[in-house]
Enzyme design. Structure first.
Site, short mmCIF file in Angstrom:
data_model
loop_
_atom_site.label_atom_id
_atom_site.label_comp_id
_atom_site.label_asym_id
_atom_site.label_seq_id
_atom_site.Cartn_x
_atom_site.Cartn_y
_atom_site.Cartn_z
N ARG A 39 -28.31 -78.30 81.18
CA ARG A 39 -26.91 -78.72 81.86
C ARG A 39 -26.32 -80.06 81.23
NH1 ARG A 39 -25.49 -81.75 87.00
NH2 ARG A 39 -23.91 -80.62 88.08
N ILE A 65 -17.94 -79.67 87.38
CA ILE A 65 -19.20 -78.85 87.31
C ILE A 65 -20.06 -78.74 88.66
CG2 ILE A 65 -20.39 -80.81 85.91
CD1 ILE A 65 -22.14 -78.75 84.36
N SER A 66 -20.40 -77.72 89.05
CA SER A 66 -21.00 -77.49 90.33
C SER A 66 -22.46 -78.15 90.54
CB SER A 66 -21.18 -76.23 90.82
OG SER A 66 -19.94 -75.37 90.83
N GLN A 67 -22.85 -78.77 91.65
CA GLN A 67 -24.21 -79.29 91.77
C GLN A 67 -25.25 -78.28 91.48
OE1 GLN A 67 -24.50 -79.39 95.81
NE2 GLN A 67 -26.12 -80.94 95.82
N PRO A 68 -26.20 -78.45 90.94
CA PRO A 68 -27.42 -77.75 90.40
C PRO A 68 -27.62 -76.88 91.83
CG PRO A 68 -27.61 -79.92 89.67
CD PRO A 68 -26.63 -80.23 90.46
#
Ligand code: SAH
Length: 236
Positions: A39, A65-68
């Site tokens: 990431r 960028i989305s949260q994991p």
């Protein structure tokens, strides 16, 4: 990806244990994909030391960028298997795309669409540099699905799975038409402020089964079957 020794491997393993498995992500293949995809290579330099923290991060052009955890939830809900053909709307940084590519494996294909050309190009450059090649890219409005659809000889080819990674006012109708019978789609539906993750399954005779899971907050899906224009779209 596997061959490169990576200094962030330990951070990533911790992210998987604490943020994903610890919060109920149980699908082994999802955990494995997220242990593999680096990431930190999808965020700008100044955010790299936070790449494995429990948060969404800013990317270019006011996007994120989305949260994991959110990536893991969406991927798990989508139930992606090896060999599948998956359509993704909102390439963004390409992080979720890389996770999907890993999930479908060499025998599968990901088709990803990004409306902001600079983002799409950057993501493509990143994924190519990582040797990820089971993916097709398109720049433009994806709210009506893959342009012209996919065809094999003179027959339409439908998707096994569709993932929308931007917030839509409702489930975009043309996406259902591009989904196979038995196929599934995951899409955040709501207003510009907050959405609910909706899973749509296409049953026999065109019947649709819908179920909602957790609340989320995505940037808007802008386009013909999304929010009408950037200037008037709620949120940012
Ligand atoms: N999944 C991405 C995050 C996506 S953010 C990641 O992992 O980094 C949402 C993205 O959807 C933004 O890049 C935005 O430009 C894009 N987008 C918004 N409307 C779109 C549309 N109609 N078609 C394709 N992409 C769209």
């Amino acid at each position: 990806m596997n061959a490169v020794k990576d200094p962030c491997e330990i951070d990533r393993a911790r992210m998987v244990e604490e943020q994903l498995r610890g919060r109920g992500i149980a699908m082994a293949r999802v955990l494995e994909a997220m242990r593999e995809v680096p990431r930190h290579l999808f965020v700008a330099h100044q955010w790299q030391d936070r790449a494995y923290c429990d948060e969404a991060l800013p990317s270019r052009e006011g996007q994120t960028i989305s949260q994991p955890y959110m990536v893991a939830v969406m991927t798990q809900e989508l139930d992606v298997r090896e060999g599948m053909r998956v359509l993704e709307l909102g390439t963004g940084t390409g992080y979720q795309t890389a996770v999907l590519c890993w999930m479908v494996g060499a025998s599968g294909r990901v088709y990803t669409i990004e409306r902001v050309a600079s983002l799409g190009e950057l993501a493509r450059g990143r994924l190519e540099a990582m040797g990820i090649s089971n993916v097709h890219y398109f720049i433009g409005d994806g709210s009506a699905g893959w342009p012209e659809g996919l065809w094999y000889e003179d027959r339409p080819v439908l998707f096994d799975r569709i993932l929308v990674t931007a917030g839509a006012p409702q489930v975009p109708e043309p996406l259902i038409a591009q989904l196979k019978t038995g196929g599934a789609m995951v899409v955040p539906v709501g207003d510009g402020e907050s959405q609910t993750l909706r899973r749509v399954v296409k049953l026999a005779a065109g019947r649709i089964e819908e179920s909602d899971s957790l609340g989320c907050r995505f940037v808007p899906l802008v386009g013909e079957y999304g929010w009408q224009a950037p200037a008037t779209a709620p949120g940012h």
